[in-house]
Design a protein around this motif. Structure first.
Motif, PDB file in Angstrom:
ATOM      1  N   VAL A  10       0.838  -1.194   0.000  1.00 51.74           N
ATOM      2  CA  VAL A  10       0.000   0.000   0.000  1.00 51.74           C
ATOM      3  C   VAL A  10       0.876   1.247   0.000  1.00 51.74           C
ATOM      4  O   VAL A  10       0.626   2.201  -0.733  1.00 51.74           O
ATOM      5  CB  VAL A  10      -0.931   0.028   1.232  1.00 51.74           C
ATOM      6  N   THR A  20      -0.485   9.751   2.800  1.00 45.18           N
ATOM      7  CA  THR A  20      -1.608   9.086   3.453  1.00 45.18           C
ATOM      8  C   THR A  20      -1.277   8.940   4.938  1.00 45.18           C
ATOM      9  O   THR A  20      -0.216   9.363   5.380  1.00 45.18           O
ATOM     10  CB  THR A  20      -1.912   7.716   2.824  1.00 45.18           C
ATOM     11  N   ALA A  24      -5.314   5.335   7.734  1.00 44.21           N
ATOM     12  CA  ALA A  24      -5.943   5.008   6.459  1.00 44.21           C
ATOM     13  C   ALA A  24      -5.475   3.644   5.965  1.00 44.21           C
ATOM     14  O   ALA A  24      -6.264   2.841   5.467  1.00 44.21           O
ATOM     15  CB  ALA A  24      -5.611   6.084   5.427  1.00 44.21           C
ATOM     16  N   ASP A  27      -6.952   0.998   8.168  1.00 40.05           N
ATOM     17  CA  ASP A  27      -8.363   0.843   7.856  1.00 40.05           C
ATOM     18  C   ASP A  27      -8.555   0.035   6.577  1.00 40.05           C
ATOM     19  O   ASP A  27      -9.372  -0.882   6.525  1.00 40.05           O
ATOM     20  CB  ASP A  27      -8.998   2.228   7.692  1.00 40.05           C
ATOM     21  N   PHE A  28      -7.771   0.365   5.568  1.00 37.86           N
ATOM     22  CA  PHE A  28      -7.891  -0.324   4.284  1.00 37.86           C
ATOM     23  C   PHE A  28      -7.550  -1.804   4.410  1.00 37.86           C
ATOM     24  O   PHE A  28      -8.175  -2.658   3.786  1.00 37.86           O
ATOM     25  CB  PHE A  28      -6.973   0.335   3.259  1.00 37.86           C
ATOM     26  N   HIS A  99      -6.287   8.224  -0.052  1.00 36.85           N
ATOM     27  CA  HIS A  99      -6.740   7.001   0.632  1.00 36.85           C
ATOM     28  C   HIS A  99      -6.575   5.816  -0.316  1.00 36.85           C
ATOM     29  O   HIS A  99      -6.888   5.931  -1.493  1.00 36.85           O
ATOM     30  CB  HIS A  99      -8.206   7.137   1.054  1.00 36.85           C
ATOM     31  N   PRO A 100      -6.077   4.696   0.182  1.00 41.03           N
ATOM     32  CA  PRO A 100      -5.833   3.496  -0.640  1.00 41.03           C
ATOM     33  C   PRO A 100      -7.022   3.134  -1.522  1.00 41.03           C
ATOM     34  O   PRO A 100      -6.844   2.779  -2.691  1.00 41.03           O
ATOM     35  CB  PRO A 100      -5.572   2.412   0.399  1.00 41.03           C
ATOM     36  N   SER A 101      -8.203   3.186  -1.000  1.00 39.24           N
ATOM     37  CA  SER A 101      -9.382   2.783  -1.777  1.00 39.24           C
ATOM     38  C   SER A 101      -9.611   3.701  -2.970  1.00 39.24           C
ATOM     39  O   SER A 101     -10.385   3.394  -3.867  1.00 39.24           O
ATOM     40  CB  SER A 101     -10.625   2.784  -0.893  1.00 39.24           C
ATOM     41  N   GLU A 102      -8.920   4.826  -2.971  1.00 36.73           N
ATOM     42  CA  GLU A 102      -9.076   5.792  -4.049  1.00 36.73           C
ATOM     43  C   GLU A 102      -8.392   5.335  -5.327  1.00 36.73           C
ATOM     44  O   GLU A 102      -8.730   5.741  -6.412  1.00 36.73           O
ATOM     45  CB  GLU A 102      -8.464   7.124  -3.593  1.00 36.73           C
ATOM     46  N   LYS A 105      -7.938  -0.018  -6.200  1.00 38.36           N
ATOM     47  CA  LYS A 105      -8.910  -0.852  -6.906  1.00 38.36           C
ATOM     48  C   LYS A 105      -8.559  -0.969  -8.387  1.00 38.36           C
ATOM     49  O   LYS A 105      -8.875  -1.945  -9.038  1.00 38.36           O
ATOM     50  CB  LYS A 105     -10.304  -0.248  -6.750  1.00 38.36           C
TER      51      LYS A 105
END
Length: 111
Positions: A10, A20, A24, A27-28, A99-102, A105
């Motif tokens: 990450v 980041t 974060a 959480d990810f 944020h990683p989810s940004e 994916k």
DNA sequence: ACCGTGACGTGTC
DNA sequence: TGACACGCCACGG
């Protein structure tokens, strides 16, 4: 595959010029504790190159700077990427925050 | 097995 | 807003 390696993945995925937080990442990865991220990054030198300078605390402060070879490395590397640092804090942190989810994916992370 | 420690975060006072 | 307490999880003594 240890959870530490996920943390490094990450961290390596953080876009240049962005930052980041420990929380974060925790959480990810559903680690349950941001402390684990800090602990893992403290040992990141044993896992090769990890851009740990892009990870700050929730306020955007460079709390990990003292763990680098020299206390100035973290700030220097951030500024080299266009991130301004004043008083050990990232300027316009909320705008630099990533944020990683940004993004992960689309990087097929963890597949 | 118990206790203290830490690149953290959230809730109270 | 700032200081403090507490929860969190892994690790070393």
């Amino acid at each position: 595959m240890s959870y530490q390696e996920n943390i490094y993945k990450v961290t390596k995925a953080i876009p240049k010029g962005r930052v980041t937080t420990y929380g974060a990442i925790a959480d990810f990865l559903a680690l349950g504790s941001a402390r684990m991220v800090g602990w893992a990054l403290n040992n990141c030198h044993t896992f090769g190159d990890v851009p740990a300078h892009r990870v700050v605390n929730r306020k955007g402060e460079l709390t990990g700077r003292l763990q680098f070879p020299t206390p100035t490395i973290m700030q220097e590397r951030l500024e080299a990427e266009g991130i301004k640092v004043i008083k050990h804090k990232v300027v316009e942190f909320e705008d630099r925050f990533w944020h990683p989810s940004e993004d992960l994916k689309q990087k097929n992370f963890g597949a």
